[in-house]
Motif scaffolding. Sequence first.
Motif, PDB file in Angstrom:
ATOM      1  N   UNK A   1      -7.615  -5.517  -7.557  1.00 46.48           N
ATOM      2  CA  UNK A   1      -6.310  -5.416  -7.810  1.00 46.48           C
ATOM      3  C   UNK A   1      -5.873  -4.273  -8.168  1.00 46.48           C
ATOM      4  N   UNK A   2      -6.848  -3.792  -9.300  1.00 46.74           N
ATOM      5  CA  UNK A   2      -6.572  -2.270  -9.593  1.00 46.74           C
ATOM      6  C   UNK A   2      -6.627  -1.258  -8.699  1.00 46.74           C
ATOM      7  N   UNK A   3      -7.797  -1.248  -7.874  1.00 41.38           N
ATOM      8  CA  UNK A   3      -7.927  -0.376  -6.822  1.00 41.38           C
ATOM      9  C   UNK A   3      -6.763  -0.502  -5.906  1.00 41.38           C
ATOM     10  N   UNK A   4      -6.156  -1.612  -5.413  1.00 36.90           N
ATOM     11  CA  UNK A   4      -5.119  -1.736  -4.509  1.00 36.90           C
ATOM     12  C   UNK A   4      -3.704  -1.101  -5.065  1.00 36.90           C
ATOM     13  N   UNK A   5      -3.718  -0.976  -6.404  1.00 39.84           N
ATOM     14  CA  UNK A   5      -2.415  -0.276  -6.901  1.00 39.84           C
ATOM     15  C   UNK A   5      -2.674   1.241  -6.680  1.00 39.84           C
ATOM     16  N   UNK A   6      -3.716   1.801  -6.955  1.00 41.10           N
ATOM     17  CA  UNK A   6      -4.087   3.327  -6.674  1.00 41.10           C
ATOM     18  C   UNK A   6      -3.870   3.319  -5.335  1.00 41.10           C
ATOM     19  N   UNK A   7      -4.417   2.762  -4.280  1.00 39.89           N
ATOM     20  CA  UNK A   7      -4.154   2.753  -2.761  1.00 39.89           C
ATOM     21  C   UNK A   7      -2.786   2.954  -2.448  1.00 39.89           C
ATOM     22  N   UNK A   8      -1.918   2.101  -3.075  1.00 37.72           N
ATOM     23  CA  UNK A   8      -0.413   2.160  -2.814  1.00 37.72           C
ATOM     24  C   UNK A   8       0.197   3.218  -3.294  1.00 37.72           C
TER      25      UNK A   8
ATOM     26  N   UNK B   1      -6.384 -11.847  -4.086  1.00 38.08           N
ATOM     27  CA  UNK B   1      -6.002 -13.222  -4.125  1.00 38.08           C
ATOM     28  C   UNK B   1      -7.012 -14.077  -3.601  1.00 38.08           C
ATOM     29  N   UNK B   2      -7.856 -13.873  -2.709  1.00 39.89           N
ATOM     30  CA  UNK B   2      -8.899 -14.774  -2.426  1.00 39.89           C
ATOM     31  C   UNK B   2      -9.913 -14.858  -3.731  1.00 39.89           C
ATOM     32  N   UNK B   3     -10.132 -13.811  -4.277  1.00 46.50           N
ATOM     33  CA  UNK B   3     -11.162 -13.951  -5.530  1.00 46.50           C
ATOM     34  C   UNK B   3     -10.397 -14.806  -6.807  1.00 46.50           C
ATOM     35  N   UNK B   4      -9.168 -14.515  -6.862  1.00 48.59           N
ATOM     36  CA  UNK B   4      -8.454 -15.265  -7.907  1.00 48.59           C
ATOM     37  C   UNK B   4      -8.219 -16.628  -7.533  1.00 48.59           C
TER      38      UNK B   4
ATOM     39  N   UNK C   1     -13.380   5.147   1.898  1.00 45.63           N
ATOM     40  CA  UNK C   1     -13.931   4.149   2.369  1.00 45.63           C
ATOM     41  C   UNK C   1     -15.041   3.534   1.366  1.00 45.63           C
ATOM     42  N   UNK C   2     -15.641   4.286   0.504  1.00 48.00           N
ATOM     43  CA  UNK C   2     -16.761   3.860  -0.327  1.00 48.00           C
ATOM     44  C   UNK C   2     -15.958   3.170  -1.458  1.00 48.00           C
ATOM     45  N   UNK C   3     -14.951   3.602  -2.249  1.00 46.13           N
ATOM     46  CA  UNK C   3     -14.269   2.950  -3.139  1.00 46.13           C
ATOM     47  C   UNK C   3     -13.701   1.502  -2.909  1.00 46.13           C
ATOM     48  N   UNK C   4     -13.106   1.593  -1.545  1.00 45.08           N
ATOM     49  CA  UNK C   4     -12.475   0.259  -0.900  1.00 45.08           C
ATOM     50  C   UNK C   4     -13.784  -0.754  -0.719  1.00 45.08           C
ATOM     51  N   UNK C   5     -14.877  -0.441  -0.219  1.00 44.13           N
ATOM     52  CA  UNK C   5     -15.774  -1.429   0.003  1.00 44.13           C
ATOM     53  C   UNK C   5     -16.533  -1.952  -1.448  1.00 44.13           C
ATOM     54  N   UNK C   6     -16.613  -0.889  -2.164  1.00 49.37           N
ATOM     55  CA  UNK C   6     -17.203  -1.214  -3.515  1.00 49.37           C
ATOM     56  C   UNK C   6     -16.223  -1.904  -4.228  1.00 49.37           C
ATOM     57  N   UNK C   7     -15.119  -1.711  -4.358  1.00 49.81           N
ATOM     58  CA  UNK C   7     -13.912  -2.711  -5.139  1.00 49.81           C
ATOM     59  C   UNK C   7     -13.966  -3.841  -4.187  1.00 49.81           C
ATOM     60  N   UNK C   8     -13.939  -4.038  -3.156  1.00 47.36           N
ATOM     61  CA  UNK C   8     -14.111  -5.215  -2.431  1.00 47.36           C
ATOM     62  C   UNK C   8     -15.046  -6.088  -2.578  1.00 47.36           C
ATOM     63  N   UNK C   9     -16.176  -5.495  -2.747  1.00 47.21           N
ATOM     64  CA  UNK C   9     -17.568  -6.283  -2.859  1.00 47.21           C
ATOM     65  C   UNK C   9     -17.432  -6.728  -4.372  1.00 47.21           C
ATOM     66  N   UNK C  10     -16.858  -6.020  -5.502  1.00 41.52           N
ATOM     67  CA  UNK C  10     -17.040  -6.673  -6.814  1.00 41.52           C
ATOM     68  C   UNK C  10     -15.783  -7.647  -6.835  1.00 41.52           C
ATOM     69  N   UNK C  11     -15.005  -7.806  -5.877  1.00 40.85           N
ATOM     70  CA  UNK C  11     -13.869  -8.965  -6.107  1.00 40.85           C
ATOM     71  C   UNK C  11     -14.274 -10.130  -6.025  1.00 40.85           C
ATOM     72  N   UNK C  12     -15.582 -10.316  -5.488  1.00 40.95           N
ATOM     73  CA  UNK C  12     -16.172 -11.684  -5.510  1.00 40.95           C
ATOM     74  C   UNK C  12     -16.413 -12.274  -6.738  1.00 40.95           C
ATOM     75  N   UNK C  13     -16.885 -11.219  -7.688  1.00 42.84           N
ATOM     76  CA  UNK C  13     -17.264 -11.617  -9.283  1.00 42.84           C
ATOM     77  C   UNK C  13     -16.211 -11.331 -10.348  1.00 42.84           C
ATOM     78  N   UNK C  14     -15.303 -10.138  -9.909  1.00 42.30           N
ATOM     79  CA  UNK C  14     -14.082  -9.926 -10.732  1.00 42.30           C
ATOM     80  C   UNK C  14     -12.920  -9.542 -10.088  1.00 42.30           C
ATOM     81  N   UNK C  15     -11.991 -10.455  -9.792  1.00 39.10           N
ATOM     82  CA  UNK C  15     -10.755 -10.366  -8.840  1.00 39.10           C
ATOM     83  C   UNK C  15      -9.933  -8.999  -9.442  1.00 39.10           C
ATOM     84  N   UNK C  16     -10.089  -8.537 -10.467  1.00 39.97           N
ATOM     85  CA  UNK C  16      -9.273  -7.456 -11.383  1.00 39.97           C
ATOM     86  C   UNK C  16      -9.537  -6.213 -10.626  1.00 39.97           C
TER      87      UNK C  16
END
Length: 183
Positions: free
Chosen positions: A113-120, A26-29, A95-110
Amino acid sequence: MRFADFLRTTVLISAAAASALAADTLAGAAGAGDDLVVPVAAGWWVIGGLIGLWLGRRGDTSPPIASLLASARTQASLPEVNPPRAVLNRLWPLLLSTLGAGALGVIAPQVPAIAAGFAIIWSLAWRRQASAVTAIEERDGARFYVEQTSPLRPIRLVRTPGFRSNLLELNGASTTRSARPRA
């Protein structure tokens, strides 16, 4: 750490990762000014929730957990219990996938979003496994603990003696059945 507690912790950490990744999306978008990411992501999260609910609908243990319980090594004494180490040792990929996806959220918020779906999906699919393991522990009079192993090796369990639950006897019901003649 008890295996049932580890499973509960895994579900909670997965749900927390999904929440953090959704907030990052949401913040990245909002920062990128992209109006299409949030509705598509919300649709994916709903689909992920439905998939997770479908996968986690059964009340018994999943086949991987059942084989893990069956292969547990029996030990008479309690193993070394260090919950933070066990959680970090076993959940480092999350932990690594969450941090990695979160860091990439600055550039590409998608990406978050995809990683959150898999965590759900993960958190909802595993939500009943701790209760199933606890029921097996009460039935068999045993406790299962996560064995301290290398983070790169598969998880192993230790089975220790525990207290058996006699719920029928506590409720006043007899455990023996008498055969009554049929009329």
